[in-house]
Structure formats: C-alpha cells, structure tokens
Enzyme design. Structure first.
Site, PDB file in Angstrom:
ATOM      1  N   GLY A   5       3.001   7.527  -7.200  1.00  0.00           N
ATOM      2  CA  GLY A   5       3.744   8.041  -8.341  1.00  0.00           C
ATOM      3  C   GLY A   5       5.149   8.508  -7.986  1.00  0.00           C
ATOM      4  O   GLY A   5       5.838   9.089  -8.820  1.00  0.00           O
ATOM      5  N   GLY A  14       7.492   6.322  -6.589  1.00  0.00           N
ATOM      6  CA  GLY A  14       8.393   5.167  -6.539  1.00  0.00           C
ATOM      7  C   GLY A  14       8.426   4.460  -5.202  1.00  0.00           C
ATOM      8  O   GLY A  14       9.304   3.609  -4.974  1.00  0.00           O
ATOM      9  N   TYR A  28       3.085  -4.283 -11.083  1.00  0.00           N
ATOM     10  CA  TYR A  28       3.825  -5.504 -10.734  1.00  0.00           C
ATOM     11  C   TYR A  28       4.548  -6.084 -11.946  1.00  0.00           C
ATOM     12  O   TYR A  28       5.705  -6.504 -11.854  1.00  0.00           O
ATOM     13  CB  TYR A  28       2.882  -6.538 -10.124  1.00  0.00           C
ATOM     14  CG  TYR A  28       2.369  -6.145  -8.761  1.00  0.00           C
ATOM     15  CD1 TYR A  28       3.236  -5.762  -7.743  1.00  0.00           C
ATOM     16  CD2 TYR A  28       1.010  -6.147  -8.485  1.00  0.00           C
ATOM     17  CE1 TYR A  28       2.777  -5.391  -6.497  1.00  0.00           C
ATOM     18  CE2 TYR A  28       0.532  -5.787  -7.237  1.00  0.00           C
ATOM     19  CZ  TYR A  28       1.423  -5.405  -6.248  1.00  0.00           C
ATOM     20  OH  TYR A  28       0.950  -5.049  -5.012  1.00  0.00           O
ATOM     21  N   TYR A  47       0.834  -1.195   0.000  1.00  0.00           N
ATOM     22  CA  TYR A  47       0.000   0.000   0.000  1.00  0.00           C
ATOM     23  C   TYR A  47       0.870   1.246   0.000  1.00  0.00           C
ATOM     24  O   TYR A  47       1.863   1.320   0.721  1.00  0.00           O
ATOM     25  CB  TYR A  47      -0.890   0.021   1.246  1.00  0.00           C
ATOM     26  CG  TYR A  47      -1.745   1.256   1.357  1.00  0.00           C
ATOM     27  CD1 TYR A  47      -2.912   1.390   0.616  1.00  0.00           C
ATOM     28  CD2 TYR A  47      -1.382   2.291   2.209  1.00  0.00           C
ATOM     29  CE1 TYR A  47      -3.700   2.526   0.716  1.00  0.00           C
ATOM     30  CE2 TYR A  47      -2.171   3.435   2.318  1.00  0.00           C
ATOM     31  CZ  TYR A  47      -3.322   3.542   1.566  1.00  0.00           C
ATOM     32  OH  TYR A  47      -4.099   4.663   1.663  1.00  0.00           O
ATOM     33  N   VAL A  48       0.455   2.214  -0.810  1.00  0.00           N
ATOM     34  CA  VAL A  48       1.081   3.536  -0.813  1.00  0.00           C
ATOM     35  C   VAL A  48      -0.043   4.555  -0.671  1.00  0.00           C
ATOM     36  O   VAL A  48      -1.038   4.494  -1.417  1.00  0.00           O
ATOM     37  CB  VAL A  48       1.884   3.782  -2.111  1.00  0.00           C
ATOM     38  CG1 VAL A  48       2.433   5.202  -2.135  1.00  0.00           C
ATOM     39  CG2 VAL A  48       3.007   2.760  -2.242  1.00  0.00           C
TER      40      VAL A  48
END
Length: 171
Positions: free
Chosen positions: A98, A100, A136, A91-92
């Site tokens: 965007g 990295g 991925y 999770y980000v």
C-alpha cells in the site's frame, strides 16, 4: 508506515538472494501453492548471479530494509521485432504494501527496459488473485484476450524432451 516512505530501487545482487527466495516463498503462500516451490536459494544464486545469468532483478529498500523485488528476464517479440521483458515475480512485503513499492518496481523496470531498446512487459497473474489483477490493470498491464499460457513440466516435459531425435549428421 507512512506515505512519505523513502524507497530506493536498485539492481539485485548476489547478497539479495535470501530475500529474493523469501519473496518467492511469500508469493507461493499468497496463492496457496507453497507445496509447488521446488527451488532453493542456491538455485537462484547459481542461475541469476553466476557467469551467465538467466534472470535479473530489482530490489526495493526502505531504510536499508528489504521491501520487495521484481524478478524478470529478457523476452523478444517476433511480431513487434523488438525486445521486452517477462516478469516472473513481483513481490512486496506485507509491512510495505500500500506504499507504492510495486508500482515503483514496475516503473523502474519499464524505464530500464526502454533504455535497453525494449517496448513491452509481460507477466502472468494467478487466476484467483483479483487484487494483483486490479493492480496491474491500474498500471496499464492488461489481460491478453489472444494469449493463453501453456506449459510442460515434470513428467510432461521429460516425455517431450525424450521424444527428440537428434539430427543425423552425414559425413
């Protein structure tokens, strides 16, 4: 956010549980499955940071702000004869996407896994989450043509467990 964002990736600790739990909820929101999350933050604390942890995690931070996490657990391939890891959650946070960060988390996980003798990473992706699938694939995590995930949960799991006949031990 700028592309020169300074990100620190470190092992997750018990104090990260609330952020990790919000990440779990965030993933469920993205795939429209919020109603399926039955866990609580306390479950993650007990099972991930107690005396016998069942999972590990990496946390990404920028300026001491939680940016994302990767929750994983050990796996073993009898065909390869080697260990690896299974990524349960990556999770980000929206405001860090965007930049990295997801890639940094997976690269660190791969390095840690290799250091521990492992040679692979496995994960599942929601069928409709094309963005995650492309991400991925770009990093070399390809869809498996030979595997399909099956699971038993809830009533199906209970029926399976109830059908067990304990071994008869003769004395």
């Amino acid at each position: 956010m700028t592309n020169d964002l300074r990100v620190v990736v470190r092992p997750a600790i018990a104090a990260d549980v609330e952020n990790i739990y919000s990440a779990v909820r965030g993933i469920a929101d993205v795939v429209g499955e919020s109603h399926k999350v039955m866990s609580k933050a306390e479950d993650l604390l007990r099972h991930g940071f107690g005396p016998a942890p069942l999972f590990s995690g990496l946390v990404a931070e920028s300026d001491l702000r939680f940016a994302g996490c990767c929750i994983y657990f050990p796996s073993f391939s009898t065909w390869l004869g080697k260990p690896g890891v299974y990524v349960q959650d990556l999770y980000v946070r929206d405001d860090f996407r965007g930049q990295g960060i997801g890639e940094k988390l997976l690269r660190r996980l791969a390095a840690v896994t290799r250091k521990n003798g492992g040679c692979y990473i496995r994960l599942s992706v929601d069928k409709e989450n094309r963005r995650a699938q492309a991400f991925y694939s770009r990093l070399g995590l390809r869809p498996s043509n030979s595997d399909q995930i099956h699971s038993a949960r809830g009533e199906d799991f209970e029926m399976l467990a109830d059908a067990d006949e304990p071994d008869q031990v003769s004395r």
